[in-house]
Design a protein around this motif. Structure first.
Motif, short mmCIF file in Angstrom:
data_model
loop_
_atom_site.label_atom_id
_atom_site.label_comp_id
_atom_site.label_asym_id
_atom_site.label_seq_id
_atom_site.Cartn_x
_atom_site.Cartn_y
_atom_site.Cartn_z
N SER A 49 0.83 -1.21 0.00
CA SER A 49 0.00 0.00 0.00
C SER A 49 0.86 1.26 0.00
N VAL A 50 1.88 1.28 0.84
CA VAL A 50 2.76 2.45 0.90
C VAL A 50 3.54 2.60 -0.41
N GLY A 51 4.11 1.49 -0.88
CA GLY A 51 4.84 1.55 -2.15
C GLY A 51 3.94 1.94 -3.30
N GLY A 52 2.71 1.40 -3.33
CA GLY A 52 1.78 1.75 -4.40
C GLY A 52 1.40 3.21 -4.38
N SER A 53 1.20 3.76 -3.19
CA SER A 53 0.85 5.18 -3.11
C SER A 53 1.98 6.06 -3.62
N LEU A 54 3.23 5.69 -3.33
CA LEU A 54 4.37 6.47 -3.82
C LEU A 54 4.49 6.36 -5.34
N ILE A 55 4.24 5.17 -5.87
CA ILE A 55 4.27 5.01 -7.33
C ILE A 55 3.18 5.84 -7.99
N LEU A 56 2.00 5.88 -7.37
CA LEU A 56 0.91 6.68 -7.93
C LEU A 56 1.22 8.18 -7.87
N LEU A 96 12.08 9.46 -5.27
CA LEU A 96 13.26 9.49 -4.41
C LEU A 96 12.98 8.80 -3.07
N ILE A 97 11.82 9.08 -2.49
CA ILE A 97 11.44 8.44 -1.22
C ILE A 97 11.29 6.94 -1.41
N LEU A 98 10.68 6.53 -2.53
CA LEU A 98 10.48 5.10 -2.79
C LEU A 98 11.82 4.38 -2.90
N PHE A 99 12.74 4.93 -3.68
CA PHE A 99 14.04 4.29 -3.84
C PHE A 99 14.84 4.32 -2.54
N ALA A 100 14.75 5.43 -1.80
CA ALA A 100 15.47 5.51 -0.52
C ALA A 100 14.93 4.50 0.48
N ALA A 101 13.59 4.35 0.52
CA ALA A 101 12.99 3.40 1.44
C ALA A 101 13.37 1.97 1.07
N ALA A 102 13.33 1.66 -0.24
CA ALA A 102 13.72 0.31 -0.67
C ALA A 102 15.19 0.04 -0.36
N LEU A 103 16.03 1.03 -0.58
CA LEU A 103 17.45 0.87 -0.29
C LEU A 103 17.69 0.71 1.20
N GLY A 104 16.98 1.52 2.01
CA GLY A 104 17.15 1.42 3.46
C GLY A 104 16.68 0.08 3.99
N LEU A 105 15.54 -0.40 3.51
CA LEU A 105 15.02 -1.70 3.95
C LEU A 105 15.98 -2.82 3.55
N SER A 106 16.52 -2.73 2.34
CA SER A 106 17.49 -3.74 1.89
C SER A 106 18.76 -3.70 2.73
#
Length: 321
Positions: A49-56, A96-106
């Motif tokens: 849901s969070v990732g989808g909202s950022l993509i939208l 930017l937030i989406l990529f940063a969040a994915a990178l941080g989680l990884s």
């Protein structure tokens, strides 16, 4: 804007009220494996849901994709997903937030994985070098000389997993209790609880500070122990497992960080559960209901995100008006 709001509302619903209700629910102790699946579904649903909202919010990327996929009219898609609310730079910020969040989680996941791997390699090396090879009810174990009773499993790839029992535990427990203890540890390895615990730890470390999914890691550890108890009960009975757990908790246990120990979290609750209320046999109805609930949780973000696109499918060449 409505679609994004619905996705964020779904994420908040999963991460706060539903997580709190699930943590306090009484039925989860009777069906721990079903509860574990529902917890994982909530975690994946929240991330989706969070990732989808950022993509939208990064509307150009999303709009081009759905226009091509559904053969939809671009102005109508833009009105449904973007509209006039989009501000300059917001799409780039969302990406930017989406990529940063994915990178941080990884990064959090990789750091915890390698730290656990080093700790488990040390435990495995100690068990192989100092432990005596043995077998309990046909299961290979390492018997490690130690003054405190303990039993734990060391997760690892095929052929590298170990079940370790100390000499104090071997001497303290009856043969039936020792067999139940080993079956408890086998269940942890067979059900891959170490992977579920790692995933829960990573997500809780990444977003727990927001208040979302805060009980996730704690509940996964608790339910993993209950599920392993239930597997041991199938072959050895409730009172045998309870007496083995009580005996193991009677004295201090050695530090075995990174493993899944028999005593685990909250042994008092587990002993009381084993003695007072027999674990429920997983009924087909309960499995079906849990599977349906998990499917709904996982499907909702996709339904919300793709709903307008489905409604506007094949509108690309419709005449105006």
């Amino acid at each position: 804007m409505l679609v994004i709001t619905a996705l964020l509302a779904h994420a908040l619903l999963l991460g706060r009220p539903l997580a709190r209700r699930l943590a306090r629910a009484h039925w989860v102790s009777r069906h721990p494996r079903a509860a574990l699946r529902l917890w994982h579904a909530c975690a994946v649903g929240l991330l989706a849901s969070v990732g989808g909202s950022l993509i939208l919010i990064a509307h150009d990327l999303w709009e081009h994709g759905v226009v091509w996929l559904f053969h939809a009219d671009k102005p109508l898609i833009h009105a449904a997903y973007g509209g006039a609310w989009q501000a300059r730079g917001i799409a780039e910020a969302a990406l930017l937030i989406l990529f940063a969040a994915a990178l941080g989680l990884s990064a959090v996941g990789a750091r915890r994985f390698w730290r656990l791997r080093r700790v488990r390699d040390r435990h495995r090396l100690t068990a192989d070098a100092q432990g005596v090879h043995g077998s309990i009810v046909g299961t290979p174990v390492r018997v490690l000389t130690h003054q405190d009773p303990a039993a734990f499993c060391i997760p690892g790839p095929r052929g590298r997993a170990r079940i370790v029992v100390t000499t104090a535990a071997r001497d303290l427990l009856s043969p039936a209790e020792l067999a139940a203890t080993v079956e408890h540890e086998r269940a942890h390895l067979r059900l891959r609880h170490h992977r579920a615990i790692l995933a829960a730890d990573v997500l809780t470390a990444a977003i727990g500070w927001t208040g979302l999914m805060r009980p996730y890691a704690e509940q996964v550890r608790r339910l993993a122990e209950l599920a392993a108890d239930d597997q041991a009960v199938l072959g050895h009975g409730r009172r045998t497992v309870a007496s083995a757990l009580l005996g193991m908790c009677s004295t201090a246990s050695p530090d075995v960080t990174g493993t899944l120990a028999m005593t685990g979290p909250d042994p008092a609750e587990r002993i009381r559960r084993l003695i007072e209320s027999p674990p429920a046999t997983p009924a087909r109805c309960s499995r079906t209901l849990t599977a349906v609930a998990a499917a709904v949780v996982l499907a909702t973000p996709a339904v919300i995100a793709l709903g307008p696109a489905l409604l506007l499918a094949n509108t690309a060449h419709l005449p105006p008006g």
